[in-house]
Design a protein around this motif. Structure first.
Motif, short mmCIF file in Angstrom:
data_model
loop_
_atom_site.label_atom_id
_atom_site.label_comp_id
_atom_site.label_asym_id
_atom_site.label_seq_id
_atom_site.Cartn_x
_atom_site.Cartn_y
_atom_site.Cartn_z
N ARG A 23 0.83 -1.20 0.00
CA ARG A 23 0.00 0.00 0.00
C ARG A 23 0.87 1.26 0.00
N ILE A 24 1.93 1.24 0.80
CA ILE A 24 2.84 2.38 0.82
C ILE A 24 3.54 2.53 -0.52
N GLU A 25 3.94 1.41 -1.12
CA GLU A 25 4.58 1.44 -2.43
C GLU A 25 3.70 2.16 -3.45
N GLN A 26 2.43 1.81 -3.48
CA GLN A 26 1.50 2.41 -4.43
C GLN A 26 1.36 3.92 -4.19
N ASP A 27 1.18 4.32 -2.93
CA ASP A 27 0.99 5.73 -2.62
C ASP A 27 2.28 6.53 -2.81
N ARG A 41 10.08 0.07 -6.35
CA ARG A 41 9.29 -1.11 -6.02
C ARG A 41 9.71 -1.63 -4.65
N LEU A 42 8.78 -2.27 -3.99
CA LEU A 42 9.03 -2.81 -2.67
C LEU A 42 10.04 -3.95 -2.73
N LYS A 43 11.02 -3.92 -1.85
CA LYS A 43 12.03 -4.97 -1.80
C LYS A 43 11.73 -5.93 -0.65
N LEU A 44 11.84 -7.22 -0.93
CA LEU A 44 11.50 -8.25 0.06
C LEU A 44 12.72 -9.11 0.38
N PRO A 45 13.26 -9.01 1.58
CA PRO A 45 14.35 -9.90 1.97
C PRO A 45 13.91 -11.35 1.94
#
Length: 347
Positions: A23-27, A41-45
């Motif tokens: 949601r934060i990524e989109q906003d 883009r959101l990074k995922l460990p």
């Protein structure tokens, strides 16, 4: 070449932070587009759990030179079935990722913790631990006492901010209830008509003054006195001396587990004070017993439950998520670009 002296903007989310992270990524990308900047883009460990229960956290991309924001939700989100992570494991994952980011050369790190891991700021007896202090002591070891900032939506943050300052972390409490109030005025104005605020315990009375100022509504404070293991006496207080009969109650609390505290308060007010109906405004939806919530709903003890949009929730007609990610994205962008965030934090 990166023109921002703070480094390249990057946002990370651990397993239980993915929902809010998306949601934060989109906003945030909406803000970046408006500013003519490149989207991110959101990074995922990558997190692996070994048979002996140990964790291994691995960052899959380059980190050096980043201005990173790490999003972490600590309890086990009720709406997520595929993970068995409980709060202690989430804390371990949190610490692992922080350590990995520093080891990989992150330029700056900001923590985004909608829910503060341990809110205990006192001790009931000498053998108890003060949870907030203990958590901060552990956190100081993995942050290397770097000066950093942390954002949260926890209404207890102002009470424990001193523990974080001692380890060089400026814990910022985002004005959650103002977000709720603005949302209700825009989308559910009818709920605010002929209503009163219900505070389910004496400990929330100090915050209640702010709630009344924001909404213009009078407030009722519930005081529960335990007379014996099996007997509890409930009293109500109101500075305004209002009559509850026929009113709609807006019950405000921080945690939604099985709904026991809220249920007891509303049930008493409906039976004894003739409260018309109730809506619950809860900051953090843990939802530890969904069947009990369903039962309370069937008894008419609430119409809707408003919660922050920080985690995925089970599908129920009574859940309404209040959008907080847009404000959080704005705070992240302003911190990244060294702009003030004070105007967004005023209640």
């Amino acid at each position: 070449m990166n023109s921002n002296p703070n480094g390249r903007l990057a946002i990370y989310a651990n397993i239980n932070g993915i929902f809010y992270g998306r949601r934060i990524e989109q906003d945030l990308n909406e803000i970046l587009r408006q500013e003519g900047e490149e989207e991110i883009r959101l990074k995922l460990p990558e997190v692996k759990v070994f048979p002996n229960s140990m964790l291994n956290t691995k960052l899959l991309e380059g980190v050096r030179g980043e201005d990173a924001f790490l999003i972490q939700w600590f309890p086990k989100p009720a709406g997520i079935k595929e993970t068995e992570y409980e709060a202690p494991r989430n804390k371990e994952e949190f610490f692992h990722t922080i350590a990995a980011l520093f080891q990989a050369g992150v330029k700056r790190l900001t923590l985004v913790m909608p829910y503060v891991y341990d809110q205990r700021k006192d001790t009931l007896e000498g053998r108890d631990t003060i949870g907030a202090a203990l958590f901060c002591q552990e956190l100081s070891n993995v942050t290397q006492r770097e000066r950093m900032q942390a954002l949260c939506l926890d209404i207890h943050a102002q009470q424990i901010v001193g523990f974080y300052q001692l380890i060089n972390i400026n814990l910022v409490s985002v004005p959650t209830f103002k977000i709720y109030t603005d949302f209700l005025k825009k989308e559910y104005q009818e709920i605010l008509n002929n209503s009163c605020i219900i505070l389910p315990d004496v400990g929330s009375s100090k915050r209640g003054r702010i709630y009344s100022e924001l909404t213009g509504l009078p407030r009722i404070i519930i005081d529960k006195i335990r007379l014996s293991p099996n007997e509890t006496k409930i009293q109500t207080f109101s500075l305004e001396g209002i009559t509850i009969k026929g009113k709609t109650g807006l019950l405000i609390d921080d945690i939604l587990g099985a709904g026991t505290t809220a249920r007891e308060a509303v049930e008493y007010l409906i039976e004894n004070e003739e409260l018309k109906d109730a809506y619950w405004l809860i900051t953090h939806p843990e939802v530890t017993d969904l069947s009990k919530l369903d039962e309370v709903y069937s008894k008419g003890l609430f119409k809707k439950i408003f919660t922050a949009d920080t985690v995925q929730l089970p599908e129920r007609e009574y859940f309404i998520q209040v959008p907080t990610s847009k404000l959080m994205a704005r705070l992240i962008y302003n911190i990244h670009t060294d702009q003030s965030i004070g105007d967004y934090l005023r209640v």
